[in-house]
Design an enzyme around this catalytic site. Structure first.
Site, PDB file in Angstrom:
ATOM      1  N   VAL A   1       0.931  -1.148  -0.072  1.00  0.00           N
ATOM      2  CA  VAL A   1       0.171  -0.026   0.010  1.00  0.00           C
ATOM      3  C   VAL A   1       0.870   1.176   0.003  1.00  0.00           C
ATOM      4  O   VAL A   1       0.575   2.157  -0.771  1.00  0.00           O
ATOM      5  CB  VAL A   1      -0.928  -0.070   1.306  1.00  0.00           C
TER       6      VAL A   1
ATOM      7  N   ARG B   1      10.965  -0.627   7.259  1.00  0.00           N
ATOM      8  CA  ARG B   1      11.861  -1.712   8.080  1.00  0.00           C
ATOM      9  C   ARG B   1      13.218  -1.792   7.495  1.00  0.00           C
ATOM     10  O   ARG B   1      14.209  -1.699   8.127  1.00  0.00           O
ATOM     11  CB  ARG B   1      11.192  -2.892   8.285  1.00  0.00           C
TER      12      ARG B   1
ATOM     13  N   GLY C   1     -11.143  -1.310   1.426  1.00  0.00           N
ATOM     14  CA  GLY C   1     -10.354  -0.780   0.325  1.00  0.00           C
ATOM     15  C   GLY C   1     -10.290   0.577  -0.594  1.00  0.00           C
ATOM     16  O   GLY C   1     -10.519   1.597   0.297  1.00  0.00           O
TER      17      GLY C   1
ATOM     18  N   GLY D   1      -2.084 -15.759  -4.159  1.00  0.00           N
ATOM     19  CA  GLY D   1      -1.885 -14.368  -3.336  1.00  0.00           C
ATOM     20  C   GLY D   1      -3.051 -14.044  -2.919  1.00  0.00           C
ATOM     21  O   GLY D   1      -3.143 -12.652  -2.439  1.00  0.00           O
TER      22      GLY D   1
ATOM     23  N   GLU E   1      -3.538 -15.205   2.842  1.00  0.00           N
ATOM     24  CA  GLU E   1      -2.297 -15.198   3.514  1.00  0.00           C
ATOM     25  C   GLU E   1      -1.769 -16.622   3.690  1.00  0.00           C
ATOM     26  O   GLU E   1      -2.685 -17.636   3.698  1.00  0.00           O
ATOM     27  CB  GLU E   1      -2.421 -14.496   4.660  1.00  0.00           C
TER      28      GLU E   1
ATOM     29  N   ASP F   1     -10.596  -9.923  10.715  1.00  0.00           N
ATOM     30  CA  ASP F   1     -10.264  -8.738   9.675  1.00  0.00           C
ATOM     31  C   ASP F   1     -11.862  -8.268   9.518  1.00  0.00           C
ATOM     32  O   ASP F   1     -11.905  -7.018   9.549  1.00  0.00           O
ATOM     33  CB  ASP F   1      -9.674  -9.510   8.413  1.00  0.00           C
TER      34      ASP F   1
ATOM     35  N   LYS G   1     -13.176  -4.201  10.781  1.00  0.00           N
ATOM     36  CA  LYS G   1     -13.806  -3.308   9.926  1.00  0.00           C
ATOM     37  C   LYS G   1     -15.300  -3.076  10.193  1.00  0.00           C
ATOM     38  O   LYS G   1     -15.741  -1.908  10.358  1.00  0.00           O
ATOM     39  CB  LYS G   1     -13.966  -3.797   8.391  1.00  0.00           C
TER      40      LYS G   1
ATOM     41  N   GLY H   1      -5.839  -4.589  -2.331  1.00  0.00           N
ATOM     42  CA  GLY H   1      -4.686  -4.391  -3.239  1.00  0.00           C
ATOM     43  C   GLY H   1      -4.068  -3.000  -3.157  1.00  0.00           C
ATOM     44  O   GLY H   1      -4.737  -1.941  -2.501  1.00  0.00           O
TER      45      GLY H   1
END
Lengths: 430, 430
Positions: free
Chosen positions: A15, A46, A136, A189, A192, A203, A207, A304
């Protein structure tokens, strides 16, 4: 032209890179729309040496992202690190306290600490923006906080997790079971390596928490949220539901009923020809019921780089234009502790699937339990008739009290002839 | 608490009364969300003595609505009179010049004078808001002007007229023809006594004009808009489309292709299992394609007192919160004259229906004309085979140049064996 809006980006994953890309690619257009430039002054991540799709060499590199929060050349900190404790939380807190606006895509952080962060933002006179945290690229935070601001909201329904919706869509289209499709989704993909956050509904629950706060002006409360994922949904459930004209969707639902707020995340049946049923694959949707709009629904990509970046950048344009709206639509000190209702007290229609041995009396036992628990059957179908093999029985009920059918199902599950845990799913007439 | 936002409402028809009702009903909630009260100071309408569902006796009655525009106790003028010339236009102009914000639901006025009004608003430092002008309760203006502000938009598709969508849905569900359903819709209040504004596509075209301006930063231009309504759609067309897996929808479309802007309103085929095809009855929807979101779609009620009032009130809440965004998303002097493209040069798949006498050689003649005009047929079905009666032939084509198929259809229509004007409809893969 006014002075540019100067931003720091913490986190250069998918992102973060998407945001850099969009700000670069559409820079001229964005200046025009925002009334001033939106410029990145510094970035952090990182690993500085990581090869990335975007060139970040023109921006100051900050080793410790916390330092961004206090820099004089930063107006907005964009937090794309993730995690609901640790560095992300520290960064946002310091940034808000330092009078910087904050944009985040961090739904877990908001679900757990939304109220405290809203208070921090408002008392420091800055904005906490989070369009990217739910669904998203769908501007649902804006729709709820502004577009539907005239409405008393009565309910919100969302397909909030693209991974689950992809898996359920694939299961329906190919007839394959959950595990097979999950492995496939992981390889592509869409899921996960550790899929539990998605497929167990966590998740979506994060939200939904945010949507609850926005819809009803209540303090976000992740504890009062009943969460069921999709692992137990079988290929047969999907086929049976389809035979009845329904699709199975993992829905986040929050509604207000006689002053009580009910929230849940669970797989439900929705009509296949509804605008909810038509939202397939990785797409997300949120449907809002209000006393003015009746219903309003938004659909789009739930994840995405580009869609999520789109939401982050729309927050940036808002800030550049001088946006000033309370974090959850009302001042933080007007957010109330909800009177949380027990989902068991709600009325709904249900779908029920039983796998039983085909012998005399089973149906009578089941019917009797349903009757004793006030569960009124609308339709029943018995599939297969072979004494050697288990038989599938599907029911749909009239509107019944959820606690009643839960009791009934528990008793039915204890019958010797019932071979597997029955599947019980709400039918949502949306 | 800050000083209240003081508003004048011009026009107390369905929507005007809906706004009064919502502001009254949800007053406490609105104050909380807006950060201050939203109070009506004065109202005006043609006939003071008319009996209304809401009580307006507490507000000053203004006989000449133009006087509202200059009152000291008014911050915002809400124009709900309608009409693209005359009193509505005068009122808005005077209000803007007098430094009042303006909210309007007047799509015709914006389609014809949007650029001039945007200039007037911006040069006078006030906002011109019009959420209610497109798609009723759907916050699509906000989505496009703010929610998708990060995106370069490539296309917008809308079901923008509830009357047409209701008629087309009814035709499909009942198999009845246009005229019968129209009369029924008129009796039920879903269609006007003079339905031409709706069924001939004018209303949808006004709305599309506004969306074009927002999407591409171009000066609104109602002239460069090819408009076809739904009067010529037959019950058979709908059935044939359905057999192919499509539904017929009146779509407003604007897209950008190699720098040229193409806009049109016309009935098109969309997949029945798409989120566009699922929008039925009086509902409206707008689907936006952008380089970040990929697609974003909003659905809701396109008309009616409450949904339209919801949009007006959301504009009021925005204003109360200090909203400051250019009328069409970019400053008026950045709006450009579009390089309008000819729709004939676009490529698309088409549906074609012919009614012909069943005799040797007809199909060969038709096929030859198609071939000579570079129209490549994807599939063909001949329905019925009876020398005494006309035969229906339906085609779907591969992607072909629109001008080519238009030429072909014109020639086919001239064949002696072709009994009625052929139906040619674009297939939109959305």
């Amino acid at each position: 032209m006014n002075k540019p809006l100067r931003i720091a980006i913490a986190g250069l994953g998918t992102v973060g890179c998407g945001v850099v890309d969009m700000l670069t690619r559409n820079a001229a257009l964005l200046s025009l729309r925002a009334g001033r430039g939106i410029v990145i002054t510094c970035v952090s991540s990182r690993d500085k040496s990581l090869k990335r799709d975007v060139d970040v060499s023109a921006y100051a590199w900050v080793d410790d992202s916390l330092h961004m929060a206090t820099r004089d050349d930063v107006d907005v900190v964009v937090e794309l690190i993730g995690g609901h404790e640790g560095i992300a939380k520290d960064l946002i807190e310091v940034a808000l306290k330092s009078g910087k606006h904050v944009i985040t895509a961090n739904k877990a952080l908001l679900a757990h600490h939304g109220f405290a962060l809203a208070k921090l933002a408002e008392t420091n006179g800055v904005q906490l923006m989070y369009e990217a945290s739910v669904a998203g690229g769908v501007p649902i935070i804006k729709a709820m906080r502004e577009g539907f601001a005239g409405n008393k909201i009565s309910a919100v329904y969302g397909i909030l997790n693209g991974t689950c919706n992809y898996i359920l869509t694939e299961m329906r289209e190919t007839g394959r079971d959950f595990e097979t499709v999950l492995v496939d989704a992981q390889e592509q993909g869409f899921a996960e390596v550790d899929p539990s956050f998605d497929v167990d509904g966590i998740d979506a629950a994060h939200k939904l928490c945010i949507l609850s706060g926005l819809a009803f002006g209540v303090k976000l409360n992740f504890e009062n949220l009943a969460v069921t994922g999709i692992r137990h949904i079988t290929a047969s459930d999907i086929t049976y539901a389809e035979d009845l004209g329904y699709r199975i969707k993992l829905l986040g639902i929050v509604r207000c009923n006689n002053g009580k707020i009910y929230q849940s995340v669970e797989p439900c049946l929705v009509h296949e020809d509804s605008t909810m049923g038509a939202v397939e694959g990785v797409f997300n949707t949120v449907l809002v019921e209000g006393d003015g709009i009746e219903i309003g629904q938004c659909i789009g990509r739930g994840a995405g780089a580009k869609p999520t970046a789109s939401s982050v950048v729309s927050d940036l344009v808002d800030l550049a234009r001088g946006y000033n709206v309370p974090t959850f639509g009302v001042p933080y000190d007007a957010l109330v502790d909800a009177d949380w209702g027990e989902n068991g007290s709600l009325m709904a229609r249900f779908y029920l699937h039983l796998s039983v041995t085909d012998r005399v009396g089973v149906l009578s036992d089941v019917a009797n339990i349903l009757k004793l628990n006030n569960v009124s059957v609308e339709a029943m179908a018995q599939l297969g008739h072979d004494p050697e093999n288990p038989v599938s029985i599907t029911f749909t009920t009239h509107a019944v009290k959820q606690a009643d059918i839960e009791n009934a199902v528990q008793k039915i599950a204890g019958l010797p002839a019932v071979l597997a845990r029955p599947t019980m799913l709400r039918i949502e007439e949306i």
